[in-house]
Design an enzyme around this catalytic site. Structure first.
Site, PDB file in Angstrom:
ATOM      1  N   HIS A   1      77.488 -28.041 124.925  1.00 16.00           N
ATOM      2  CA  HIS A   1      78.186 -28.917 125.874  1.00 16.00           C
ATOM      3  C   HIS A   1      79.057 -29.927 125.135  1.00 16.00           C
ATOM      4  O   HIS A   1      78.855 -30.181 123.947  1.00 16.00           O
ATOM      5  CB  HIS A   1      77.183 -29.677 126.754  1.00 16.00           C
ATOM      6  CG  HIS A   1      76.583 -28.847 127.839  1.00 16.00           C
ATOM      7  ND1 HIS A   1      75.519 -27.997 127.620  1.00 16.00           N
ATOM      8  CD2 HIS A   1      76.908 -28.710 129.140  1.00 16.00           C
ATOM      9  CE1 HIS A   1      75.208 -27.391 128.755  1.00 16.00           C
ATOM     10  NE2 HIS A   1      76.039 -27.795 129.701  1.00 16.00           N
ATOM     11  N   LYS A  51      77.817 -35.612 127.073  1.00 16.22           N
ATOM     12  CA  LYS A  51      76.649 -35.283 127.905  1.00 16.22           C
ATOM     13  C   LYS A  51      75.441 -36.078 127.432  1.00 16.22           C
ATOM     14  O   LYS A  51      75.121 -36.081 126.242  1.00 16.22           O
ATOM     15  CB  LYS A  51      76.367 -33.774 127.848  1.00 16.22           C
ATOM     16  CG  LYS A  51      75.260 -33.338 128.798  1.00 16.22           C
ATOM     17  CD  LYS A  51      75.151 -31.822 128.858  1.00 16.22           C
ATOM     18  CE  LYS A  51      73.953 -31.366 129.676  1.00 16.22           C
ATOM     19  NZ  LYS A  51      73.958 -31.845 131.070  1.00 16.22           N
TER      20      LYS A  51
END
Ligand SMILES: NC(=O)c1ccc[n+]([C@@H]2O[C@H](COP(=O)([O-])OP(=O)(O)OC[C@H]3O[C@@H](n4cnc5c(N)ncnc54)[C@H](O)[C@@H]3O)[C@@H](O)[C@H]2O)c1
Length: 224
Positions: free
Chosen positions: A134, A138
Site C-alpha cells: 500500500h 496508510k
C-alpha cells in the site's frame, strides 16, 4: 428498523475531505438514485452528529480511532452506515439496534473475487503466504483485506506488509505445493476502483437481514 424511502437515498460522507471521502462524494454525485446530502469532516468544520438528521445512509472513510464512535452515533440516530475505514473493532457494532452496519474491508470487486479464489485454493494447497502493498500514508498494517483473506483461508497464513510511495492498494496470495506455486494477485490502480462496491453497499445496507455484516461478498454474491 428505519427504511430508506423509495425516493433517492440521501447519503452523508464521514471523512469527506479525505482521499477516499472525496472520491466517494464524486461517485455519489454521479449516481442517479443517490443524493449527496452531507459532507462531514473536522477539516471542513462539519461534525457528523450535526448532519445525521439529513441522511439515510452514512459512508465512513475516516480513521481507525474514530470509526467506532461514528458507527455508534449513526445507529443510535437510526442511520444505516457503510464503513470502509480499516483497523477499527467491528464488535462495537454487535447488539446495536436501530439501523444496519455494513463493514467492507475492501470494496473493489476484483479484491472480493481474489479473497474468494484464495479461500477456494487454500482447500487444496494448504501452504500459503500473503504480501500486501500500500501507499505510505496508510496508518494500519497489515491491511484489513490481508487479515480478512487470511481468515478465510485454511491453516496459518503469514502476512507481509509493504508501504511505499507510488503504490495504491495491491495484494498477492502465493500458494506453494509440490513443485508448483499459484499466485493470485489483485491491483487497485486508482481510488475509483472502490466506487462500484461502495455504491452497491449504499443501495443494499438498508435491506440487510442482520447487522453488523462484514464483507462486500454478502451483498455481491447470492451464496455468500
Ligand atoms: N475498505 C476499502 O475498500 C478501503 C479502501 C481505501 C482506503 N480504506 C481505508 O479508509 C480510511 C480512510 O483512508 P483515506 O486514505 O481516505 O484517509 P485520509 O486520511 O485521506 O482521510 C481521512 C479523513 O477523515 C477525517 N476525519 C477524521 N476524524 C473524523 C471524524 N470523527 N468524522 C469525520 N471525519 C473525520 C480526516 O479529517 C480526513 O479528512 C483508512 O482507514 C483506509 O485504510 C478502505
Amino acid at each position: 428498523m428505519r427504511r430508506v424511502s423509495s425516493e433517492k437515498i440521501r447519503v452523508g460522507v464521514a471523512g469527506a475531505a479525505g482521499r477516499m471521502g472525496q472520491t466517494v462524494c464524486a461517485a455519489v454525485e454521479g449516481a442517479d438514485d443517490l443524493v449527496l446530502a452531507a459532507r462531514a469532516d473536522p477539516a471542513l468544520g462539519t461534525a457528523l452528529e450535526d448532519v445525521l438528521g439529513d441522511v439515510d445512509v452514512v459512508v465512513d472513510f475516516t480513521r481507525p480511532d474514530t470509526a467506532a464512535a461514528n458507527v455508534v452515533a449513526c445507529v443510535q440516530s437510526g442511520v444505516h452506515v457503510v464503513v470502509g475505514t480499516s483497523g477499527w473493532d467491528v464488535t462495537v457494532a454487535e447488539g446495536l439496534d436501530g439501523a444496519n452496519v455494513l463493514f467492507c474491508p475492501n470494496f473493489a470487486i476484483g479484491a472480493v473475487l481474489m479473497m474468494r479464489f484464495a479461500a477456494e485454493a487454500s482447500r487444496h494447497m494448504t501452504k500459503a503466504e500473503i504480501i500486501e502493498l500500500h501507499h505510505d500514508q496508510k496508518l494500519d498494517a497489515p491491511s484489513g483485506t490481508a487479515k480478512r483473506t487470511a481468515e478465510l483461508m485454511q491453516g496459518d497464513v503469514p502476512v507481509h506488509s509493504v508501504r511505499l510511495p507510488g503504490l495504491v492498494a495491491h495484494q498477492e496470495v502465493i500458494l506453494g505445493g509440490l513443485g508448483e506455486t499459484l499466485t493470485i494477485r489483485h491491483d487497485s490502480l486508482s481510488r475509483e476502483s472502490f466506487m462500484p462496491g461502495v455504491l452497491l453497499a449504499v443501495r443494499k445496507v438498508a435491506g440487510l437481514e442482520r447487522s453488523p455484516v462484514v464483507g462486500l461478498e454478502h451483498v455481491l454474491f447470492e451464496d455468500a
